[in-house]
Design a protein around this motif. Structure first.
Motif, short mmCIF file in Angstrom:
data_model
loop_
_atom_site.label_atom_id
_atom_site.label_comp_id
_atom_site.label_asym_id
_atom_site.label_seq_id
_atom_site.Cartn_x
_atom_site.Cartn_y
_atom_site.Cartn_z
N VAL A 1 -2.98 -7.44 -4.02
CA VAL A 1 -2.23 -7.66 -2.77
C VAL A 1 -1.96 -6.36 -2.01
N VAL A 2 -2.19 -5.23 -2.65
CA VAL A 2 -2.03 -3.94 -1.96
C VAL A 2 -3.16 -3.73 -0.93
N SER A 3 -4.28 -4.48 -1.08
CA SER A 3 -5.26 -4.53 0.01
C SER A 3 -5.53 -6.01 0.34
N ASP A 4 -6.72 -6.52 0.05
CA ASP A 4 -7.02 -7.89 0.47
C ASP A 4 -7.23 -8.86 -0.70
N HIS A 16 -8.91 -1.35 -1.02
CA HIS A 16 -9.53 -0.72 0.15
C HIS A 16 -8.62 0.36 0.73
N ASP A 17 -9.14 1.58 0.87
CA ASP A 17 -8.48 2.67 1.61
C ASP A 17 -7.03 2.89 1.19
N GLU A 18 -6.70 2.61 -0.06
CA GLU A 18 -5.28 2.60 -0.44
C GLU A 18 -5.15 2.84 -1.95
N ILE A 19 -4.21 3.71 -2.31
CA ILE A 19 -3.96 3.94 -3.74
C ILE A 19 -2.50 3.67 -4.10
N GLY A 20 -1.82 2.91 -3.23
CA GLY A 20 -0.41 2.59 -3.46
C GLY A 20 -0.18 1.71 -4.69
N GLY A 21 -1.22 1.07 -5.22
CA GLY A 21 -1.04 0.20 -6.39
C GLY A 21 -1.40 0.87 -7.71
N GLY A 33 -2.83 -3.06 -23.22
CA GLY A 33 -3.73 -2.42 -24.20
C GLY A 33 -5.14 -2.22 -23.69
N MET A 34 -5.29 -1.98 -22.37
CA MET A 34 -6.61 -1.70 -21.79
C MET A 34 -6.66 -0.24 -21.36
N HIS A 35 -7.85 0.34 -21.44
CA HIS A 35 -8.04 1.67 -20.87
C HIS A 35 -8.11 1.56 -19.34
N TYR A 36 -7.78 2.65 -18.64
CA TYR A 36 -7.68 2.59 -17.19
C TYR A 36 -8.27 3.83 -16.52
N LEU A 37 -8.95 3.61 -15.39
CA LEU A 37 -9.37 4.69 -14.50
C LEU A 37 -8.74 4.44 -13.14
N THR A 38 -8.23 5.46 -12.47
CA THR A 38 -7.74 5.27 -11.10
C THR A 38 -8.92 4.84 -10.22
N GLY A 39 -8.59 4.12 -9.14
CA GLY A 39 -9.67 3.64 -8.28
C GLY A 39 -9.26 3.40 -6.84
N THR A 40 -10.25 3.44 -5.96
CA THR A 40 -10.09 3.01 -4.57
C THR A 40 -11.48 2.68 -4.03
N GLU A 41 -11.52 2.00 -2.88
CA GLU A 41 -12.79 1.69 -2.21
C GLU A 41 -12.65 2.14 -0.77
N ALA A 98 -2.55 -13.93 10.59
CA ALA A 98 -3.12 -13.09 9.53
C ALA A 98 -2.03 -12.32 8.82
N LEU A 99 -1.02 -11.87 9.60
CA LEU A 99 0.07 -11.08 9.01
C LEU A 99 0.79 -11.81 7.88
N LYS A 100 0.84 -13.13 7.97
CA LYS A 100 1.51 -13.91 6.91
C LYS A 100 0.82 -13.74 5.56
N PHE A 101 -0.45 -13.35 5.58
CA PHE A 101 -1.20 -13.20 4.33
C PHE A 101 -1.26 -11.75 3.85
N VAL A 102 -0.69 -10.85 4.64
CA VAL A 102 -0.80 -9.42 4.35
C VAL A 102 0.27 -8.99 3.34
N GLY A 103 -0.17 -8.30 2.28
CA GLY A 103 0.79 -7.81 1.29
C GLY A 103 1.24 -6.39 1.58
N ASN A 104 0.44 -5.66 2.37
CA ASN A 104 0.71 -4.25 2.66
C ASN A 104 0.53 -4.07 4.16
N PRO A 105 1.62 -3.81 4.89
CA PRO A 105 1.53 -3.74 6.35
C PRO A 105 0.52 -2.71 6.86
N GLU A 106 0.17 -1.72 6.05
CA GLU A 106 -0.82 -0.73 6.47
C GLU A 106 -2.24 -1.22 6.23
#
Ligand code: AMP
Ligand code: MN
Ligand code: MN
Ligand code: MN
Length: 286
Positions: free
Chosen positions: A16-19, A44-49, A61-69, A127-135
Protein backbone atom coordinates in the motif's frame (compact mmCIF):
# COMPACT_ATOMS: atom_id res chain seq x y z
CA UNK A 1 19.17 -20.51 3.53
CA UNK A 2 18.99 -22.89 0.59
CA UNK A 3 22.04 -22.78 -1.64
CA UNK A 4 22.30 -20.43 -4.59
CA UNK A 5 19.77 -20.87 -7.36
CA UNK A 6 17.33 -23.14 -5.56
CA UNK A 7 16.54 -20.40 -3.08
CA UNK A 8 12.92 -19.27 -2.93
CA UNK A 9 13.76 -15.60 -3.29
CA UNK A 10 11.03 -13.11 -4.20
CA UNK A 11 12.67 -9.76 -4.84
CA UNK A 12 9.85 -7.75 -6.44
CA UNK A 13 6.44 -6.83 -5.00
CA UNK A 14 4.34 -3.84 -3.98
CA UNK A 15 2.51 -2.75 -0.81
CA UNK A 16 0.00 0.00 0.00
CA UNK A 17 3.03 2.31 0.21
CA UNK A 18 2.88 2.31 -3.62
CA UNK A 19 0.27 0.54 -5.76
CA UNK A 20 -0.19 -2.77 -3.95
CA UNK A 21 -3.27 -3.51 -1.86
CA UNK A 22 -1.62 -5.30 1.10
CA UNK A 23 0.39 -3.83 3.98
CA UNK A 24 4.09 -4.74 4.29
CA UNK A 25 3.13 -6.99 7.23
CA UNK A 26 0.42 -8.84 5.27
CA UNK A 27 2.83 -9.31 2.34
CA UNK A 28 5.49 -10.75 4.67
CA UNK A 29 2.94 -13.18 6.10
CA UNK A 30 1.82 -14.23 2.63
CA UNK A 31 5.40 -14.61 1.39
CA UNK A 32 6.26 -16.80 4.36
CA UNK A 33 3.14 -18.93 3.88
CA UNK A 34 4.20 -19.47 0.24
CA UNK A 35 7.68 -20.61 1.26
CA UNK A 36 9.70 -17.48 0.49
CA UNK A 37 13.13 -17.59 2.14
CA UNK A 38 14.56 -14.26 0.97
CA UNK A 39 12.21 -11.34 0.40
CA UNK A 40 12.33 -7.72 -0.78
CA UNK A 41 9.53 -5.15 -0.89
CA UNK A 42 10.08 -2.95 -3.97
CA UNK A 43 7.54 -0.13 -3.90
CA UNK A 44 7.58 2.27 -6.88
CA UNK A 45 9.85 5.31 -6.29
CA UNK A 46 9.44 4.94 -2.53
CA UNK A 47 11.26 3.39 0.41
CA UNK A 48 8.85 4.51 3.16
CA UNK A 49 7.82 0.88 3.78
CA UNK A 50 11.31 -0.54 4.23
CA UNK A 51 11.54 -0.51 8.01
CA UNK A 52 8.16 -2.16 8.39
CA UNK A 53 9.00 -4.77 5.74
CA UNK A 54 12.37 -5.63 7.30
CA UNK A 55 10.80 -5.94 10.76
CA UNK A 56 7.95 -8.07 9.40
CA UNK A 57 10.41 -10.33 7.55
CA UNK A 58 12.36 -10.81 10.76
CA UNK A 59 9.17 -11.60 12.70
CA UNK A 60 8.30 -14.23 10.07
CA UNK A 61 11.82 -15.72 10.09
CA UNK A 62 12.62 -14.66 6.49
CA UNK A 63 15.80 -13.08 5.23
CA UNK A 64 15.37 -9.58 3.80
CA UNK A 65 16.95 -7.22 1.26
CA UNK A 66 15.91 -3.55 1.03
CA UNK A 67 14.16 -2.76 -2.24
CA UNK A 68 12.58 -0.20 -4.53
CA UNK A 69 11.50 0.04 -8.19
CA UNK A 70 12.58 3.30 -9.79
CA UNK A 71 10.67 4.80 -12.75
CA UNK A 72 13.07 5.83 -15.52
CA UNK A 73 12.62 7.35 -18.97
CA UNK A 74 14.90 5.76 -21.58
CA UNK A 75 14.63 6.21 -25.35
CA UNK A 76 11.16 7.67 -24.94
CA UNK A 77 9.78 4.78 -22.90
CA UNK A 78 9.28 4.07 -19.21
CA UNK A 79 11.76 1.53 -17.87
CA UNK A 80 11.80 0.20 -14.31
CA UNK A 81 15.03 -0.28 -12.39
CA UNK A 82 14.86 -2.36 -9.23
CA UNK A 83 17.30 -1.47 -6.47
CA UNK A 84 18.23 -4.14 -3.92
CA UNK A 85 20.29 -4.18 -0.73
CA UNK A 86 20.95 -0.43 -0.58
CA UNK A 87 21.17 1.55 2.65
CA UNK A 88 17.60 2.84 3.09
CA UNK A 89 18.84 5.78 5.18
CA UNK A 90 21.14 7.06 2.45
CA UNK A 91 20.29 10.77 1.83
CA UNK A 92 21.01 10.71 -1.94
CA UNK A 93 18.66 7.83 -2.75
CA UNK A 94 15.99 9.30 -0.46
CA UNK A 95 16.19 12.68 -2.24
CA UNK A 96 16.36 11.11 -5.70
CA UNK A 97 13.22 9.06 -5.07
CA UNK A 98 11.44 12.08 -3.56
CA UNK A 99 12.15 14.02 -6.76
CA UNK A 100 10.96 11.10 -8.91
CA UNK A 101 7.67 10.95 -6.97
CA UNK A 102 7.28 14.73 -7.26
CA UNK A 103 5.50 14.96 -10.60
CA UNK A 104 2.85 12.35 -9.84
CA UNK A 105 0.15 14.60 -8.40
CA UNK A 106 0.21 17.01 -11.36
CA UNK A 107 0.22 14.06 -13.77
CA UNK A 108 -2.78 12.54 -11.96
CA UNK A 109 -4.77 15.77 -12.29
CA UNK A 110 -3.98 15.87 -16.02
CA UNK A 111 -5.04 12.23 -16.36
CA UNK A 112 -8.30 13.11 -14.65
CA UNK A 113 -8.91 16.11 -16.98
CA UNK A 114 -8.18 13.90 -19.93
CA UNK A 115 -10.61 11.20 -18.74
CA UNK A 116 -13.26 13.86 -18.09
CA UNK A 117 -13.13 14.75 -21.80
CA UNK A 118 -14.31 11.23 -22.66
CA UNK A 119 -17.09 11.44 -20.07
CA UNK A 120 -15.41 9.90 -17.01
CA UNK A 121 -15.87 12.47 -14.27
CA UNK A 122 -14.19 12.72 -10.88
CA UNK A 123 -11.39 10.27 -11.63
CA UNK A 124 -8.78 12.11 -9.54
CA UNK A 125 -10.97 12.04 -6.42
CA UNK A 126 -12.02 8.49 -7.23
CA UNK A 127 -8.43 7.28 -7.60
CA UNK A 128 -7.44 9.02 -4.36
CA UNK A 129 -9.79 6.73 -2.42
CA UNK A 130 -7.50 3.82 -3.36
CA UNK A 131 -4.24 5.60 -2.56
CA UNK A 132 -2.34 4.46 0.53
CA UNK A 133 0.46 7.03 0.21
CA UNK A 134 -0.48 10.57 -0.88
CA UNK A 135 2.92 10.97 -2.58
CA UNK A 136 2.32 7.94 -4.73
CA UNK A 137 -0.76 8.18 -6.88
CA UNK A 138 -0.31 5.86 -9.87
CA UNK A 139 -2.18 4.63 -12.90
CA UNK A 140 -3.07 1.52 -10.90
CA UNK A 141 -5.21 3.63 -8.54
CA UNK A 142 -7.09 5.10 -11.52
CA UNK A 143 -7.56 1.58 -12.86
CA UNK A 144 -9.13 0.46 -9.57
CA UNK A 145 -11.50 3.44 -9.62
CA UNK A 146 -12.59 2.69 -13.19
CA UNK A 147 -13.31 -0.92 -12.21
CA UNK A 148 -15.20 0.15 -9.08
CA UNK A 149 -17.32 2.60 -11.06
CA UNK A 150 -18.19 -0.07 -13.64
CA UNK A 151 -16.41 1.54 -16.63
CA UNK A 152 -14.34 -1.65 -17.06
CA UNK A 153 -14.49 -5.17 -15.68
CA UNK A 154 -10.85 -5.49 -14.62
CA UNK A 155 -7.71 -3.39 -14.29
CA UNK A 156 -6.05 -4.93 -17.36
CA UNK A 157 -8.94 -3.73 -19.48
CA UNK A 158 -8.60 -0.21 -18.04
CA UNK A 159 -4.93 -0.10 -19.07
CA UNK A 160 -5.75 -1.37 -22.53
CA UNK A 161 -8.57 1.11 -23.14
CA UNK A 162 -7.55 4.20 -21.16
CA UNK A 163 -4.14 4.33 -19.52
CA UNK A 164 -1.58 3.43 -22.17
CA UNK A 165 0.00 5.51 -24.92
CA UNK A 166 -2.48 6.83 -27.45
CA UNK A 167 -5.49 6.22 -25.16
CA UNK A 168 -7.65 9.03 -23.69
CA UNK A 169 -6.40 8.87 -20.07
CA UNK A 170 -2.70 8.62 -20.90
CA UNK A 171 -0.43 11.52 -19.96
CA UNK A 172 3.24 11.26 -20.97
CA UNK A 173 5.67 11.77 -18.14
CA UNK A 174 9.42 12.26 -17.77
CA UNK A 175 10.83 10.11 -14.95
CA UNK A 176 14.42 9.79 -13.66
CA UNK A 177 17.35 9.20 -16.02
CA UNK A 178 18.89 5.72 -16.23
CA UNK A 179 22.20 7.14 -15.02
CA UNK A 180 20.63 8.78 -11.95
CA UNK A 181 18.59 5.74 -10.92
CA UNK A 182 21.55 3.36 -11.18
CA UNK A 183 23.82 5.83 -9.38
CA UNK A 184 21.41 6.42 -6.46
CA UNK A 185 21.23 2.66 -5.87
CA UNK A 186 24.91 1.82 -6.27
CA UNK A 187 26.32 4.72 -4.23
CA UNK A 188 24.05 3.50 -1.39
CA UNK A 189 25.75 0.06 -1.55
CA UNK A 190 22.92 -1.56 -3.47
CA UNK A 191 22.69 -3.47 -6.73
CA UNK A 192 20.67 -2.09 -9.67
CA UNK A 193 18.59 -4.57 -11.69
CA UNK A 194 16.68 -4.06 -14.97
CA UNK A 195 13.08 -4.99 -14.14
CA UNK A 196 11.00 -7.20 -16.50
CA UNK A 197 12.89 -6.40 -19.74
CA UNK A 198 10.36 -8.46 -21.71
CA UNK A 199 7.67 -5.84 -21.06
CA UNK A 200 9.31 -2.99 -23.00
CA UNK A 201 8.52 -2.25 -26.63
CA UNK A 202 12.10 -1.60 -27.70
CA UNK A 203 13.67 -2.47 -31.03
CA UNK A 204 16.65 -4.88 -30.72
CA UNK A 205 18.99 -1.87 -31.10
CA UNK A 206 17.26 0.09 -28.36
CA UNK A 207 17.27 -2.92 -26.04
CA UNK A 208 20.99 -3.39 -26.70
CA UNK A 209 21.53 0.29 -25.86
CA UNK A 210 19.55 -0.10 -22.62
CA UNK A 211 21.70 -3.02 -21.43
CA UNK A 212 24.96 -1.40 -22.58
CA UNK A 213 24.26 1.96 -20.94
CA UNK A 214 22.90 0.29 -17.80
CA UNK A 215 26.18 -1.61 -17.42
CA UNK A 216 28.26 1.48 -18.13
CA UNK A 217 26.53 3.29 -15.24
CA UNK A 218 27.29 0.41 -12.86
CA UNK A 219 24.14 -1.75 -13.17
CA UNK A 220 24.76 -5.40 -12.31
CA UNK A 221 21.53 -7.38 -12.56
CA UNK A 222 18.52 -8.26 -14.70
CA UNK A 223 15.20 -9.90 -13.83
CA UNK A 224 15.04 -13.22 -15.64
CA UNK A 225 12.26 -15.07 -13.81
CA UNK A 226 9.43 -12.60 -13.16
CA UNK A 227 5.64 -12.63 -13.14
CA UNK A 228 5.83 -10.37 -16.22
CA UNK A 229 7.74 -12.90 -18.38
CA UNK A 230 6.64 -15.93 -20.34
CA UNK A 231 8.73 -19.12 -20.01
CA UNK A 232 10.30 -18.28 -23.42
CA UNK A 233 11.33 -14.93 -21.99
CA UNK A 234 13.01 -16.69 -19.03
CA UNK A 235 15.24 -18.38 -21.63
CA UNK A 236 15.75 -15.26 -23.72
CA UNK A 237 16.82 -13.09 -20.77
CA UNK A 238 18.94 -15.87 -19.27
CA UNK A 239 20.96 -15.61 -22.49
CA UNK A 240 20.99 -11.80 -22.24
CA UNK A 241 22.24 -12.02 -18.63
CA UNK A 242 25.13 -14.23 -19.77
CA UNK A 243 25.88 -12.06 -22.81
CA UNK A 244 26.15 -8.91 -20.68
CA UNK A 245 27.71 -10.55 -17.62
CA UNK A 246 24.76 -9.63 -15.39
CA UNK A 247 23.49 -11.43 -12.31
CA UNK A 248 19.91 -12.73 -12.46
CA UNK A 249 16.96 -11.82 -10.25
CA UNK A 250 13.64 -13.48 -9.51
CA UNK A 251 10.44 -11.74 -8.37
CA UNK A 252 6.69 -12.09 -8.72
CA UNK A 253 5.80 -8.36 -9.06
CA UNK A 254 2.84 -9.22 -6.84
CA UNK A 255 0.41 -6.29 -6.28
CA UNK A 256 -2.87 -7.72 -5.03
CA UNK A 257 -4.63 -11.05 -4.37
CA UNK A 258 -7.50 -9.83 -6.61
CA UNK A 259 -5.38 -8.60 -9.53
CA UNK A 260 -2.05 -10.43 -9.70
CA UNK A 261 -1.71 -13.64 -11.67
CA UNK A 262 1.58 -14.59 -10.00
CA UNK A 263 1.58 -15.00 -6.23
CA UNK A 264 4.59 -14.37 -4.00
CA UNK A 265 7.16 -17.18 -4.04
CA UNK A 266 5.49 -19.30 -6.73
CA UNK A 267 7.76 -18.77 -9.76
CA UNK A 268 10.23 -21.38 -11.08
CA UNK A 269 13.77 -21.22 -9.72
CA UNK A 270 16.48 -19.36 -11.62
CA UNK A 271 18.26 -21.36 -14.33
CA UNK A 272 21.26 -23.11 -12.75
CA UNK A 273 23.95 -21.57 -14.94
CA UNK A 274 23.18 -17.97 -13.86
CA UNK A 275 24.69 -16.02 -10.95
CA UNK A 276 21.82 -15.09 -8.63
CA UNK A 277 21.77 -11.41 -7.70
CA UNK A 278 21.71 -12.33 -4.00
CA UNK A 279 25.20 -13.75 -4.39
CA UNK A 280 26.39 -10.18 -5.00
CA UNK A 281 24.49 -9.03 -1.91
CA UNK A 282 25.52 -11.64 0.68
CA UNK A 283 26.71 -8.98 3.14
CA UNK A 284 23.57 -6.83 2.64
CA UNK A 285 21.07 -9.55 3.61
CA UNK A 286 19.23 -8.85 6.90
P1 AMP B 1 2.63 4.41 -13.08
O1 AMP B 1 3.92 4.27 -12.31
O2 AMP B 1 1.67 5.37 -12.41
O3 AMP B 1 2.84 4.71 -14.52
O4 AMP B 1 1.89 3.00 -13.00
C1 AMP B 1 2.58 1.84 -13.43
C2 AMP B 1 1.92 0.62 -12.85
O5 AMP B 1 0.73 0.33 -13.54
C3 AMP B 1 2.76 -0.64 -13.00
O6 AMP B 1 3.70 -0.75 -11.98
C4 AMP B 1 1.71 -1.72 -12.91
O7 AMP B 1 1.42 -1.98 -11.55
C5 AMP B 1 0.50 -1.08 -13.53
N1 AMP B 1 0.31 -1.51 -14.93
C6 AMP B 1 0.97 -1.07 -16.02
N2 AMP B 1 0.50 -1.67 -17.14
C7 AMP B 1 -0.48 -2.52 -16.72
C8 AMP B 1 -1.39 -3.42 -17.38
N3 AMP B 1 -1.37 -3.57 -18.71
N4 AMP B 1 -2.27 -4.10 -16.62
C9 AMP B 1 -2.31 -3.95 -15.29
N5 AMP B 1 -1.49 -3.12 -14.60
C10 AMP B 1 -0.60 -2.41 -15.31
MN1 MN C 1 2.87 -1.31 -10.01
MN1 MN D 1 7.51 -2.52 -13.11
MN1 MN E 1 6.71 -3.78 -10.00
Amino acid sequence: MSPQNILNADLHCHSVVSDGTLTPEALAERAKANGVELWALTDHDEIGGQQRAAAAAKAQGMHYLTGTEVSVTFAGQTVHIVGLGFDAGNPEIMQGLRNTRGGREQRAMEMSDSLAKVGIKGAYEGALKFVGNPELISRTHFARFLVESGVCRETNEVFRKYLTEGKPGYVPHRWATLRDAVTWITQAQGVAVIAHPGRYKFTPNEEYALFTEFKSHGGRGVEVVTGSHTPQEYLKYAETAKEFGLAASRGSDFHSPDESHTDLGTLPFLPGELTPVWELLADRIQ
